[in-house]
Design an enzyme around this catalytic site. Structure first.
Site, short mmCIF file in Angstrom:
data_model
loop_
_atom_site.label_atom_id
_atom_site.label_comp_id
_atom_site.label_asym_id
_atom_site.label_seq_id
_atom_site.Cartn_x
_atom_site.Cartn_y
_atom_site.Cartn_z
N TYR A 124 0.84 -1.20 0.00
CA TYR A 124 0.00 0.00 0.00
C TYR A 124 0.87 1.25 0.00
O TYR A 124 0.58 2.22 -0.69
CB TYR A 124 -0.93 0.01 1.22
CG TYR A 124 -2.00 -1.05 1.16
CD1 TYR A 124 -3.20 -0.83 0.50
CD2 TYR A 124 -1.81 -2.29 1.77
CE1 TYR A 124 -4.18 -1.81 0.43
CE2 TYR A 124 -2.79 -3.28 1.71
CZ TYR A 124 -3.96 -3.03 1.04
OH TYR A 124 -4.93 -4.00 0.98
N ASN A 147 -12.65 -0.50 -4.87
CA ASN A 147 -12.35 -0.69 -6.28
C ASN A 147 -13.59 -1.24 -7.00
O ASN A 147 -14.06 -2.32 -6.69
CB ASN A 147 -11.17 -1.67 -6.40
CG ASN A 147 -10.79 -1.99 -7.83
OD1 ASN A 147 -11.36 -1.48 -8.78
ND2 ASN A 147 -9.81 -2.86 -7.98
N CYS A 155 -6.41 -5.07 -7.48
CA CYS A 155 -6.18 -4.70 -6.09
C CYS A 155 -5.71 -5.90 -5.25
O CYS A 155 -5.13 -5.71 -4.18
CB CYS A 155 -7.40 -4.04 -5.48
SG CYS A 155 -8.93 -4.95 -5.70
N HIS A 156 -5.92 -7.12 -5.75
CA HIS A 156 -5.42 -8.30 -5.05
C HIS A 156 -3.89 -8.32 -5.01
O HIS A 156 -3.31 -9.01 -4.18
CB HIS A 156 -5.97 -9.58 -5.68
CG HIS A 156 -5.60 -9.76 -7.12
ND1 HIS A 156 -6.32 -9.17 -8.14
CD2 HIS A 156 -4.60 -10.46 -7.70
CE1 HIS A 156 -5.77 -9.50 -9.30
NE2 HIS A 156 -4.72 -10.28 -9.06
N GLU A 182 -1.70 -16.38 -10.19
CA GLU A 182 -0.70 -15.58 -10.91
C GLU A 182 0.73 -16.01 -10.57
O GLU A 182 1.68 -15.47 -11.15
CB GLU A 182 -0.89 -14.10 -10.59
CG GLU A 182 -2.19 -13.53 -11.12
CD GLU A 182 -2.32 -12.04 -10.89
OE1 GLU A 182 -1.34 -11.40 -10.44
OE2 GLU A 182 -3.41 -11.51 -11.17
#
Length: 186
Positions: A124, A147, A155-156, A182
């Protein structure tokens, strides 16, 4: 009186083709469960993990206009890109986005968020610094929490300063699953 399903679907598709809708939505089945997705003529406007659409659809109507209908074909492109992402065939999205109604700060943060690469994380604090205010970590956290287009605006990929998984609107289990998909978490 009940309208036959096929007639209802034809009505919705005709309304969409004729430009009579302000927004179209559908529920898309995904690896994470059902996702409510909505598009306007400006682009993808919403993805929600909440399959009960009332609150999201009210917000969408305030943004785009009151003519909001469930029109599955209008979401074909979104559905295809999400399916490819969950199957591991897509690492970025080519969808136009409708981010109307968001503050300048939110747009700046989401713009920087979109640059966080697939399979990588950022804190962040790092996102706050790249957004122009290194001391705005909490404000960035609020933007992530609100979001309107998670997954596409990733945002993950934003984690706590220690690398821990914190604060995801879809729940930490979903955040972890997306990061594992991912390869950002083994």
């Amino acid at each position: 009186m009940t309208v036959p399903t096929e007639l209802d679907l034809r009505f919705r598709e005709t309304a969409a083709r004729s430009g009579l809708l302000d927004a179209a939505y559908d529920v898309i089945e995904s690896e994470l469960g059902p996702l409510l997705a909505a598009v306007t003529d400006h682009g993808l406007a919403r993805i929600s993990f909440d399959p009960e659409p009332e609150r999201e659809l009210e917000a969408l109507a305030r943004l785009a206009g009151p003519r909001v209908l469930r029109t599955p074909r209008a979401l074909d492109g979104t559905r295809r890109e999400l399916d490819d992402y969950f199957a591991g065939r897509r690492t970025s999205f080519d969808l136009e986005l409708d981010l109307r109604g968001l503050t300048e700060f939110t747009l700046r943060v989401l713009g920087e968020l979109a640059k966080v690469p697939y399979g990588q994380t950022e804190t962040y604090a790092e996102l706050a610094a790249r957004s122009g205010n290194a001391r705005a970590s909490r404000a960035v956290g609020m933007v992530m929490n609100r979001n309107p287009i998670p997954i596409v605006l990733p945002c993950h990929r934003i984690v706590g300063s220690s690398g821990s998984l914190v604060g995801y609107g879809g729940g930490l289990e979903r955040k972890e699953r997306l990061l594992r998909l991912e390869g950002a978490m083994l």
